[in-house]
Design an enzyme around this catalytic site. Structure first.
Site, mmCIF file in Angstrom:
data_model
loop_
_atom_site.group_PDB
_atom_site.id
_atom_site.type_symbol
_atom_site.label_atom_id
_atom_site.label_comp_id
_atom_site.label_asym_id
_atom_site.label_seq_id
_atom_site.Cartn_x
_atom_site.Cartn_y
_atom_site.Cartn_z
ATOM 1 N N SER A 6 -9.328 -15.767 0.665
ATOM 2 C CA SER A 6 -10.146 -14.658 0.186
ATOM 3 C C SER A 6 -11.612 -15.067 0.131
ATOM 4 C CB SER A 6 -9.686 -14.231 -1.205
ATOM 5 O OG SER A 6 -10.610 -13.309 -1.737
ATOM 6 N N HIS A 31 -9.287 -12.518 4.144
ATOM 7 C CA HIS A 31 -9.121 -11.398 3.217
ATOM 8 C C HIS A 31 -10.478 -11.081 2.592
ATOM 9 C CE1 HIS A 31 -6.610 -9.002 0.395
ATOM 10 N NE2 HIS A 31 -7.451 -9.388 -0.553
ATOM 11 N N ASP A 33 -12.284 -8.698 -0.186
ATOM 12 C CA ASP A 33 -12.137 -7.767 -1.308
ATOM 13 C C ASP A 33 -13.400 -6.935 -1.444
ATOM 14 O OD1 ASP A 33 -9.568 -8.469 -2.428
ATOM 15 O OD2 ASP A 33 -10.470 -10.380 -3.010
ATOM 16 N N MET A 35 -15.212 -4.229 -3.749
ATOM 17 C CA MET A 35 -15.108 -3.692 -5.112
ATOM 18 C C MET A 35 -16.294 -2.785 -5.416
ATOM 19 S SD MET A 35 -14.136 -7.108 -7.188
ATOM 20 C CE MET A 35 -13.150 -8.408 -6.457
ATOM 21 N N HIS A 64 -9.338 -5.380 1.738
ATOM 22 C CA HIS A 64 -8.659 -4.853 0.543
ATOM 23 C C HIS A 64 -9.661 -3.977 -0.210
ATOM 24 C CE1 HIS A 64 -6.604 -6.091 -3.544
ATOM 25 N NE2 HIS A 64 -6.536 -4.796 -3.312
ATOM 26 N N MET A 66 -10.835 -2.043 -3.110
ATOM 27 C CA MET A 66 -10.619 -1.790 -4.540
ATOM 28 C C MET A 66 -11.699 -0.808 -4.971
ATOM 29 S SD MET A 66 -9.637 -5.465 -6.094
ATOM 30 C CE MET A 66 -9.897 -6.719 -4.908
ATOM 31 N N MET A 133 -0.112 -6.906 -6.329
ATOM 32 C CA MET A 133 -1.097 -7.648 -7.130
ATOM 33 C C MET A 133 -0.343 -8.489 -8.160
ATOM 34 S SD MET A 133 -4.189 -6.943 -6.035
ATOM 35 C CE MET A 133 -4.897 -8.023 -7.280
ATOM 36 N N ASP A 171 -1.396 -11.154 -3.829
ATOM 37 C CA ASP A 171 -2.814 -11.421 -4.068
ATOM 38 C C ASP A 171 -2.984 -11.670 -5.561
ATOM 39 O OD1 ASP A 171 -5.572 -11.485 -4.036
ATOM 40 O OD2 ASP A 171 -5.847 -9.438 -3.275
HETATM 41 ZN ZN ZN Z 1 -7.621 -8.818 -2.560
#
Ligand code: ZN
Length: 218
Positions: A6, A31, A33, A35, A64, A66, A133, A171
């Site tokens: 990540s 990966h 993330d 956000m 991913h 979020m 998660m 994750d």
């Molecule tokens: Zn993630």
């Protein structure tokens, strides 16, 4: 077994050399993330990093999201290879999956620790990946929630019984110990951030994850 480092935990000042080391350790997937500060308390990354990574690296980009109402942002992530949206972030999950697939991108669905598998059962035939998660999303340094392995087990059974094709990704605090708990119940894609990037050597940490996986398989 696929290990997916990540980017969130990489050294953002030294990202190029971090990723070089990751590649040299035999890693093919990354990966990222994203956000928004609404769906999760923190903010991180955006489409620019995906575009830059696509231009400059060969990694499979596993994005991913979020973020609230991801359907409003999916078109900004055309350079992703896999896009995962949260069940909890949208009223139109199926539409999100359709949008992602129409871009020729693999589609995934993520579930928070308090979300049961039963609420996503009807979407399972349509997805390429389910992300379980194992910590609260969007917050670092949390303890792996062992009870989540029951959900992985359930997803694994449903996959076998129905001949579904999705990967089961985990994750949240995946280490050389917790990876075994997840392998045992059928997970096959492992996101790992802090464990890989916050040790003395990125390569050593990746190797110890691979070794833990091989030991389990033996
Ligand atoms: Zn993630």
């Amino acid at each position: 077994m696929i290990i997916v480092p990540s980017l969130l935990n990489a050294n953002n000042y030294d990202i190029k050399s971090n990723l070089k080391e990751v590649g040299e350790a035999g890693i093919t997937h990354l990966h990222i993330d994203i956000m928004d500060g609404h769906f999760v308390p923190n903010q991180a990354f955006g489409p620019n990093i995906i575009n830059d990574l696509k231009k400059n690296t060969d990694f499979v980009l596993d994005v991913h999201l979020m973020i609230e109402e991801p359907e409003n942002h999916i078109n900004n992530y055309k350079n992703a290879d896999i896009i995962t949206v949260h069940y909890e972030s949208t009223r139109h999950l199926y539409r999100n999956i359709q949008m992602i697939k129409s871009l020729g991108i693999k589609a995934g669905v993520a579930i928070n620790p308090a979300t049961p598998v039963c609420v996503i059962e009807d979407i399972l035939p349509f997805v390429d990946q389910i992300l379980v998660m194992t910590i609260n999303p969007g917050v670092s340094n949390q303890i792996f929630i062992r009870e989540m392995t029951k959900k992985i087990n359930k997803l694994s059974k449903l996959k076998k019984e129905n001949d579904f094709h999705y990967d089961i990704q985990v994750d949240g605090n995946i280490t050389n110990e917790t990876i075994k708990d997840c392998l045992k119940v059928g997970a096959n894609v492992f996101v790992s951030g802090g464990y890989i990037f916050n040790g003395n050597s990125i390569k050593e940490r990746i190797n110890s994850l691979i070794k833990a996986g091989e030991e389990y398989e033996r």
